[in-house]
Write a protein that holds these residues in place. Sequence first.
Motif, PDB file in Angstrom:
ATOM      1  N   GLU A 159      56.254  81.846  69.489  1.00 44.10           N
ATOM      2  CA  GLU A 159      55.438  81.722  70.687  1.00 44.10           C
ATOM      3  C   GLU A 159      54.609  80.453  70.627  1.00 44.10           C
ATOM      4  N   GLU A 160      54.428  79.855  71.798  1.00 48.67           N
ATOM      5  CA  GLU A 160      53.619  78.652  71.906  1.00 48.67           C
ATOM      6  C   GLU A 160      52.146  79.053  71.879  1.00 48.67           C
ATOM      7  N   GLY A 196      50.234  74.488  68.636  1.00 49.12           N
ATOM      8  CA  GLY A 196      51.631  74.323  68.241  1.00 49.12           C
ATOM      9  C   GLY A 196      52.464  75.554  68.512  1.00 49.12           C
ATOM     10  N   MET A 197      53.240  75.975  67.511  1.00 51.91           N
ATOM     11  CA  MET A 197      54.139  77.114  67.644  1.00 51.91           C
ATOM     12  C   MET A 197      53.841  78.113  66.534  1.00 51.91           C
ATOM     13  N   THR A 231      52.057  78.980  61.514  1.00 52.81           N
ATOM     14  CA  THR A 231      51.830  78.200  62.725  1.00 52.81           C
ATOM     15  C   THR A 231      52.123  76.749  62.426  1.00 52.81           C
ATOM     16  N   LYS A 280      52.239  72.736  63.777  1.00 52.00           N
ATOM     17  CA  LYS A 280      51.826  71.730  64.755  1.00 52.00           C
ATOM     18  C   LYS A 280      53.077  70.911  65.031  1.00 52.00           C
ATOM     19  N   LYS A 337      56.820  70.586  67.913  1.00 50.75           N
ATOM     20  CA  LYS A 337      57.521  70.938  69.143  1.00 50.75           C
ATOM     21  C   LYS A 337      58.984  71.203  68.802  1.00 50.75           C
ATOM     22  N   PHE A 351      62.316  71.923  64.619  1.00 47.56           N
ATOM     23  CA  PHE A 351      61.062  71.451  65.173  1.00 47.56           C
ATOM     24  C   PHE A 351      60.755  70.059  64.653  1.00 47.56           C
TER      25      PHE A 351
END
Length: 62
Positions: A25-26, A30-31, A42, A44, A46, A59
């Motif tokens: 999840e965004e 970050g993700m 988590t 940082k 994309k 990513f």
Amino acid sequence: MCDVNVFIMKNGAEEKIMENVDLIEEVADGMHLVNIFGEEQTLKAKMVQYNNSEKRMVFQPL
């Protein structure tokens, strides 16, 4: 989505950072990833590639 292995690009190469990821999840920074064992991380970063047939997601750091 099936469980996937997650990689991050480092110095032009892909490095596996987590296996069997079930939730992505965004979030603000970050993700957020959670695997089937409840491990969380988590990034940082994309997403740059998702390949369902290979069960992998790549990513790139922000």
